[in-house]
Design a protein around this motif. Structure first.
Motif: not given
Length: 373
Positions: A45-54, A57-60, A80-91
């Motif tokens: 739930e916290e992750q989803n809230a932060k993804l919505s916040e991102l 704010a226009g973070v991609q 779930r990030a991709q569903a918010h149109r956010i891509s990941a740089v993965l370490i």
């Protein structure tokens, strides 16, 4: 035949205009994002809230690390990030030989020196299978990453148990990696690291969706001076020039698309011209010898300024906003030169000392991080 002055100036103006436009386009093409520190420390739930916040704010682009044992949780987060149109740089982190010795965690004696096996115990075959399976799962889920990295800050004792603890309080140079007993052990780990990096490249190249995802080597701490630390420390490191020379001599450039740097500029005297010049020169001293438009450019995957106070509103916000705006100008110039192709701020959330989300909203510094060059 003489060229009329008007025609000559017109041609020169066209040439300069084209050059400026090309530089501006390079700056616009820089991958920009923020670090999201260990997403699985938060509830779904916290992750989803932060993804919505991102997203608001226009973070991609977000950057974070994952270990094999947390794969399922992190893949779900990437979906779930991709569903918010956010891509990941993965370490990513390689797998080790079963039964490899591990450094214990001794935070009271050596804070920041993390536990685990040394890089010299990395297992290329096990790691290759892990990478192949992971990239296959990303393909099956329709997930395209913004970038891939392997390991983190391995030129410091904190992330590489091949260094001794306690150390001698020094920064090793290139010659030390072949002649010094500690340096030789560290170099063994770097050679093993390159084998695992090659395995990751092969898995990336075979991927259906991620074969063009930029592959970066380990991030490096901006240690430039060799010899004793300017401020005494109970551990050792390797200079950025030494590790880059060693890795490149052993095939790094055929494996990666860009280099990977971390830098945390001094935050003294915000708004002061002399201090701003000092920060700019320090950044240039780090970037110019390594990052090149004609060779390999760099990503800076961590940069930022720490907050001393957690008060709301924080009294430091004006200073932080000034520092961020100043540094963005310096980064924009590197981008126009083609030296910088990725820029990620540490951090958006997950590390309260650095987070851009403060007091329930995005800070002014955060807004300037996200503003166009």
């Amino acid at each position: 035949m003489r060229v009329p002055h008007v025609a000559l100036f017109a041609a020169l103006g066209l040439f300069l205009s084209t050059d400026i436009q090309a530089a501006a386009a390079q700056a616009r093409d820089v991958l920009r994002g923020v670090d999201f520190v260990r997403p699985i420390q938060f509830s779904v739930e916290e992750q989803n809230a932060k993804l919505s916040e991102l997203q608001s704010a226009g973070v991609q682009i977000i950057r974070f690390g994952m270990y094999a044992q947390d794969e399922d949780k992190n893949l779900d987060f990437i979906k779930r990030a991709q569903a918010h149109r956010i891509s990941a740089v993965l370490i990513l982190h390689g797998l080790y030989t079963p039964g490899a010795p591990e450094r214990p965690f001794r935070p009271k004696e050596f804070p920041g020196m993390w536990p685990g096996p040394p890089l010299s115990a990395l297992d290329p075959e096990r790691s290759a299978q892990y990478f192949q399976d992971l990239l296959g799962k990303l393909d099956a889920s329709g997930l395209t990453l913004a970038g891939l990295e392997l390991e983190n800050e391995i030129n410091m004792a904190g992330n590489d148990p091949d260094f001794r603890l306690p150390g001698e309080g020094r920064v090793l140079g290139l010659a030390d990696l072949s002649s010094d007993p500690e340096g030789q052990q560290v170099a063994k780990g770097y050679l093993q690291y390159l084998k695992v990096l090659e395995a990751l490249k092969q898995a990336r190249d075979r991927s259906r969706l991620n074969k063009r995802t930029p592959l970066l080597p380990t991030s490096l701490v901006d240690i430039e001076q060799e010899g004793p630390w300017p401020t005494p420390k109970p551990y050792d490191g390797v200079s950025i020039g030494a590790i880059m020379a060693f890795l490149r001599a052993h095939g790094l450039d055929r494996l990666v698309d860009a280099y990977n740097l971390h830098t945390y500029p001094w935050g003294d005297h915000p708004g002061d011209k002399a201090s701003a010049i000092h920060r700019m020169r320090a950044l240039r001293a780090l970037v110019d010898p390594i990052c090149s438009a004609s060779g390999k450019p760099c990503w800076i995957t961590e940069w930022g300024f720490a907050y001393a106070s957690r008060a709301c509103p924080t009294p430091e916000e004006k200073d932080h906003a000034l520092l961020v705006q100043e540094m963005m100008g310096d980064f924009a110039q590197l981008a126009r030169e083609g030296r910088l192709t990725g820029l990620i701020y540490y951090s958006w959330t997950g590390d309260p000392q650095f987070d851009l989300t403060r007091c329930g909203s995005v800070s002014e510094a955060g807004r300037r991080v996200l503003a166009p060059f």
